[in-house]
Design a protein around this motif. Structure first.
Motif, short mmCIF file in Angstrom:
data_model
loop_
_atom_site.label_atom_id
_atom_site.label_comp_id
_atom_site.label_asym_id
_atom_site.label_seq_id
_atom_site.Cartn_x
_atom_site.Cartn_y
_atom_site.Cartn_z
N LYS A 174 0.83 -1.21 0.00
CA LYS A 174 0.00 0.00 0.00
C LYS A 174 0.86 1.25 0.00
O LYS A 174 1.77 1.40 0.81
CB LYS A 174 -0.98 0.02 1.16
N THR A 175 0.56 2.10 -0.96
CA THR A 175 1.29 3.36 -1.06
C THR A 175 0.72 4.36 -0.06
O THR A 175 -0.41 4.21 0.42
CB THR A 175 1.19 3.95 -2.48
N VAL A 176 1.53 5.36 0.25
CA VAL A 176 1.11 6.46 1.11
C VAL A 176 1.32 7.76 0.34
O VAL A 176 1.95 7.77 -0.72
CB VAL A 176 1.88 6.48 2.45
N ALA A 177 0.78 8.85 0.89
CA ALA A 177 0.93 10.15 0.24
C ALA A 177 2.41 10.48 0.05
O ALA A 177 3.23 10.23 0.94
CB ALA A 177 0.25 11.23 1.07
N THR A 178 2.73 11.04 -1.08
CA THR A 178 4.11 11.39 -1.38
C THR A 178 4.51 12.63 -0.59
O THR A 178 3.83 13.65 -0.66
CB THR A 178 4.27 11.66 -2.89
N PRO A 179 5.60 12.53 0.17
CA PRO A 179 6.06 13.68 0.95
C PRO A 179 6.60 14.79 0.05
O PRO A 179 6.91 14.56 -1.13
CB PRO A 179 7.19 13.10 1.81
N SER A 180 6.73 15.98 0.61
CA SER A 180 7.36 17.07 -0.12
C SER A 180 8.85 16.74 -0.28
O SER A 180 9.35 15.77 0.29
CB SER A 180 7.17 18.39 0.62
N ALA A 181 9.54 17.55 -1.03
CA ALA A 181 10.94 17.29 -1.36
C ALA A 181 11.81 17.19 -0.12
O ALA A 181 11.62 17.93 0.85
CB ALA A 181 11.47 18.40 -2.28
N PRO A 182 12.80 16.28 -0.16
CA PRO A 182 13.76 16.21 0.95
C PRO A 182 14.65 17.46 0.94
O PRO A 182 14.71 18.18 -0.06
CB PRO A 182 14.56 14.95 0.66
N TRP A 183 15.32 17.67 2.04
CA TRP A 183 16.21 18.84 2.14
C TRP A 183 17.26 18.78 1.03
O TRP A 183 17.85 17.76 0.77
CB TRP A 183 16.88 18.87 3.52
N GLY A 184 17.43 19.90 0.37
CA GLY A 184 18.42 20.00 -0.71
C GLY A 184 17.85 19.69 -2.09
O GLY A 184 18.56 19.80 -3.07
N TRP A 185 16.58 19.33 -2.18
CA TRP A 185 15.94 19.02 -3.45
C TRP A 185 14.94 20.12 -3.80
O TRP A 185 14.39 20.74 -2.91
CB TRP A 185 15.18 17.71 -3.38
N ASN A 186 14.69 20.29 -5.06
CA ASN A 186 13.64 21.19 -5.52
C ASN A 186 12.59 20.39 -6.27
O ASN A 186 12.93 19.50 -7.04
CB ASN A 186 14.21 22.27 -6.45
N ASP A 187 11.32 20.70 -6.04
CA ASP A 187 10.25 20.03 -6.80
C ASP A 187 10.06 20.70 -8.13
O ASP A 187 10.35 21.83 -8.34
CB ASP A 187 8.93 20.04 -6.01
#
Length: 187
Positions: A174-187
């Motif tokens: 089962k998948t879960v909601a995708t988190p926002s970008a990790p530190w140091g990443w840009n969406d």
């Protein structure tokens, strides 16, 4: 002469098309099937006072290039960790990319190791490399391993010669909601 040509043709066909993919390539392909998906996990082995316990643990198979897979690993609100897997020459390298909140590299980052053989489609071992030994001398005896099957993904660490053992198991059913970008990443 015709018989020799036929045998040569059969041998070429066998070597060109008949060989199965290596364990590391099958593992790689199995992992790539999860690209873009996020899963929740639980600590199944580790110290009772482990900083990971009682926090939401999420892995996000965020980025899958041909030879690099990046998997941010979120521990509660901490978005500092990304597992970076690189496939090269029938081996897989695991590195731990650690970032500060501003996105800059942590002083302890890029440690890990490379498989010493092709492993299996469900299991890959990563003994600590020289970079790890130089950066974290007490981690020279670390061995990480990752397992993957139809229902779960596990990330594991054992420090040989100690009682240090850590395992986090993620439910791939089962998948879960995708988190926002990790530190140091840009969406």
């Amino acid at each position: 002469m015709k018989k020799t040509i036929a045998i040569c043709s059969m041998l070429i066909s066998f070597f060109a098309f008949g060989q199965e993919q290596s364990g590391s390539k099958q593992f790689w392909e199995n992992l790539k099937k999860h690209c873009g998906k996020s899963y929740e996990g639980v600590v199944t082995e580790g110290a009772d006072n482990d900083a990971f316990r009682n926090k939401k643990l999420v892995m996000h198979v965020r980025n899958c290039d041909e030879n690099i897979i990046r998997i941010p690993f979120f521990v509660g609100d901490d978005k500092s960790r990304t597992w970076v897997l690189t496939y090269k020459d029938n081996r897989i390298q695991l590195k731990h990319d650690h970032r500060l909140e501003d996105g800059s590299e942590d002083k302890v980052t890029q440690y890990g190791g490379t498989t010493t053989n092709s492993g299996t489609p469900a299991l890959q071992f990563f003994p600590a490399d020289q970079q790890t030994t130089d950066l974290i001398p007490y981690a020279a005896s670390n061995v990480w391993w990752i397992t993957i099957d139809e229902t779960s993904f596990t990330y594991n660490l054992r420090r040989i010669g100690s009682d240090r053992l850590f395992t986090v198991k993620f439910d791939l059913t089962k998948t879960v909601a995708t988190p926002s970008a990790p530190w140091g990443w840009n969406d």
